[in-house]
Write an enzyme that holds these catalytic residues in place. Structure first.
Site, PDB file in Angstrom:
ATOM      1  N   GLU A  25       0.834  -1.223   0.000  1.00  0.00           N
ATOM      2  CA  GLU A  25       0.000   0.000   0.000  1.00  0.00           C
ATOM      3  C   GLU A  25       0.863   1.266   0.000  1.00  0.00           C
ATOM      4  OE1 GLU A  25      -1.380   1.739   3.462  1.00  0.00           O
ATOM      5  OE2 GLU A  25      -0.881   0.083   4.793  1.00  0.00           O
ATOM      6  N   VAL A 106      -5.242   0.250   2.935  1.00  0.00           N
ATOM      7  CA  VAL A 106      -5.383  -1.210   2.817  1.00  0.00           C
ATOM      8  C   VAL A 106      -6.633  -1.528   1.986  1.00  0.00           C
ATOM      9  CG1 VAL A 106      -5.876  -3.333   4.103  1.00  0.00           C
ATOM     10  CG2 VAL A 106      -4.165  -1.705   4.982  1.00  0.00           C
ATOM     11  N   SER A 138     -13.041   1.568  10.085  1.00  0.00           N
ATOM     12  CA  SER A 138     -12.247   1.696   8.872  1.00  0.00           C
ATOM     13  C   SER A 138     -12.885   0.922   7.727  1.00  0.00           C
ATOM     14  CB  SER A 138     -10.844   1.157   9.111  1.00  0.00           C
ATOM     15  OG  SER A 138     -10.134   1.106   7.887  1.00  0.00           O
ATOM     16  N   ASP A 140     -11.263  -0.533   5.718  1.00  0.00           N
ATOM     17  CA  ASP A 140     -10.449  -1.748   5.555  1.00  0.00           C
ATOM     18  C   ASP A 140     -11.261  -2.985   5.930  1.00  0.00           C
ATOM     19  OD1 ASP A 140      -8.400   0.031   5.026  1.00  0.00           O
ATOM     20  OD2 ASP A 140      -7.189  -0.506   6.780  1.00  0.00           O
ATOM     21  N   LYS A 157      -3.721  -1.510  14.358  1.00  0.00           N
ATOM     22  CA  LYS A 157      -2.967  -0.556  15.173  1.00  0.00           C
ATOM     23  C   LYS A 157      -3.557  -0.423  16.565  1.00  0.00           C
ATOM     24  CE  LYS A 157      -3.469   1.469  11.669  1.00  0.00           C
ATOM     25  NZ  LYS A 157      -4.050   2.490  10.807  1.00  0.00           N
TER      26      LYS A 157
HETATM   27  N1  PSU Z   1      -1.024   0.943   9.477  1.00  0.00           N
HETATM   28  C1  PSU Z   1       0.094   1.655   9.704  1.00  0.00           C
HETATM   29  N2  PSU Z   1       0.214   2.876   9.156  1.00  0.00           N
HETATM   30  C2  PSU Z   1      -0.771   3.389   8.365  1.00  0.00           C
HETATM   31  C3  PSU Z   1      -1.959   2.648   8.129  1.00  0.00           C
HETATM   32  C4  PSU Z   1      -2.029   1.428   8.710  1.00  0.00           C
HETATM   33  O1  PSU Z   1       0.981   1.208  10.394  1.00  0.00           O
HETATM   34  O2  PSU Z   1      -0.598   4.487   7.869  1.00  0.00           O
HETATM   35  C5  PSU Z   1      -3.014   3.173   7.202  1.00  0.00           C
HETATM   36  C6  PSU Z   1      -3.423   2.036   6.253  1.00  0.00           C
HETATM   37  O3  PSU Z   1      -3.314   2.516   4.946  1.00  0.00           O
HETATM   38  C7  PSU Z   1      -4.853   1.742   6.615  1.00  0.00           C
HETATM   39  C8  PSU Z   1      -5.331   3.096   7.055  1.00  0.00           C
HETATM   40  O4  PSU Z   1      -5.576   1.197   5.560  1.00  0.00           O
HETATM   41  O5  PSU Z   1      -4.226   3.591   7.830  1.00  0.00           O
HETATM   42  C9  PSU Z   1      -6.620   3.061   7.832  1.00  0.00           C
HETATM   43  O6  PSU Z   1      -7.152   4.352   7.914  1.00  0.00           O
HETATM   44  P1  PSU Z   1      -8.673   4.599   8.355  1.00  0.00           P
HETATM   45  O7  PSU Z   1      -8.739   4.170   9.808  1.00  0.00           O
HETATM   46  O8  PSU Z   1      -8.932   6.053   8.154  1.00  0.00           O
HETATM   47  O9  PSU Z   1      -9.503   3.690   7.480  1.00  0.00           O
HETATM   48 MN    MN Z   2     -12.488   6.289   9.576  1.00  0.00          MN
END
Ligand code: PSU
Ligand code: MN
Length: 299
Positions: A25, A106, A138, A140, A157
């Site tokens: 990614e 992701v 997310s 994801d 995370k």
């Molecule tokens: N894990 C990491 N660093 C990141 C991310 C995940 O260690 O930057 C990113 C990935 O691209 C993941 C995104 O898909 O954060 C999720 O963001 P959100 O919670 O806004 O969907």
């Molecule tokens: Mn979000």
């Protein structure tokens, strides 16, 4: 579909000839890691995949084209430009229609990788259910539930609600196997106390499960989780303090939505004296290497 995909010749050749390919990614480059470690890590992940005998395919959207296999110049501009969009699945159509440039999460990376014919993807941590009152989930997660691809990661995370994330995966039938581990890793820390569905030891074990999923017509991803290398682990207790402060800060500054994850990650790196950053890089490298081994076993 295919004129919207721009697959680098090396990657296209490998997919066509059924040689091993690992998708990577780009949000982690543009938003997940600070400069200059982001560019170094992006390059290093590609080198590690190559050294392990597979072709790396870093994915992003460039001028509205879903680009699979970025050039070094393209990676550099994602890493250096401070104002790169974060493109999740809901943004893919907008990005294509309006000719955007952006880094893929992701969710959008596996959406694109699957349609390009790639079967293995590696990252650091997936997104999940956020903490707090607003149900911020997310994209994801739903994408994992409808994309048949192997996803190698170190769990979700720690900034997220890990028990709720684990429950979500179960509800939506995403199978989680622990690669040489017995519990769900907690990203910077090796354990979370949360269960995996089964332990696997080798790339062949992973493929046994994936092939069973494919034979059964299962549409969800196979989540392969592995902990950060022990040497780089940040113990959970140590982390709790910096995380709490970062969460309070985010609330105080009213940071939410797509900006939340990058904000929390950078706050934690700063407040841990770089320990979380070193852990993040170490687990990204490890995951890329293992993903390449799985991709090699596939052919
Ligand atoms: N894990 C990491 N660093 C990141 C991310 C995940 O260690 O930057 C990113 C990935 O691209 C993941 C995104 O898909 O954060 C999720 O963001 P959100 O919670 O806004 O969907
Ligand atoms: Mn979000």
């Amino acid at each position: 579909m295919h004129e919207l995909l721009n697959i680098a010749p090396e990657v296209a050749g490998a997919i066509r000839d059924h040689r091993p390919v690992v998708a990577l990614e780009s949000t982690v480059i543009a938003h997940g890691l600070p400069r200059p470690q982001n560019l170094q890590t992006a390059r290093r992940l590609q080198d590690l995949v190559r050294e392990a005998g597979a072709v790396p395919a870093t994915i992003a959207v460039i001028n509205g084209k879903l680009t699979v296999g970025l050039s070094d110049d393209q990676i550099r501009s994602l890493a250096d430009d401070g104002d790169i969009r974060k493109i999740s699945t809901r943004d893919i159509s907008l990005a294509v229609a309006q000719g955007w440039n952006g880094a893929t999460t992701v969710a959008s990376t596996i959406w694109i990788a699957h349609r390009a014919g790639i079967k293995v993807f590696a990252t650091g941590g997936i997104g999940g259910v956020h903490r707090g009152a607003l149900p911020d989930v997310s994209a994801d997660l739903p994408e994992l539930a409808r994309t048949p691809i192997i996803v190698v990661c170190s769990g979700a995370k720690i900034v997220l609600d890990l028990p709720a994330t684990r429950e979500w995966l179960e509800t939506h039938a995403v199978t989680v196997v622990g690669y040489q581990c017995d519990e769900l890793p907690a990203f910077y820390s090796r354990g979370s106390g949360l269960p995996i569905d089964a332990r696997v030891e080798t790339p062949a074990d992973v493929l046994n499960v994936f092939h069973a999923q494919q034979a059964l017509g299962i549409e969800s991803a196979l989540l392969v989780v592995m902990p950060v290398p022990a040497k780089f682990e940040v113990p959970a207790e140590e982390l709790q303090l910096v995380l709490n402060t970062a969460l309070e800060d985010a609330e105080w500054k009213e940071i939410a939505g797509p900006a939340l994850t990058p904000f929390l990650l950078s706050q934690m790196a700063e407040r841990s004296g770089g320990a979380t950053l070193r852990a993040n890089i170490a687990l990204l490298e490890n995951n890329a290497r293992v993903a390449a081994g799985i991709a090699r076993e596939m052919v």
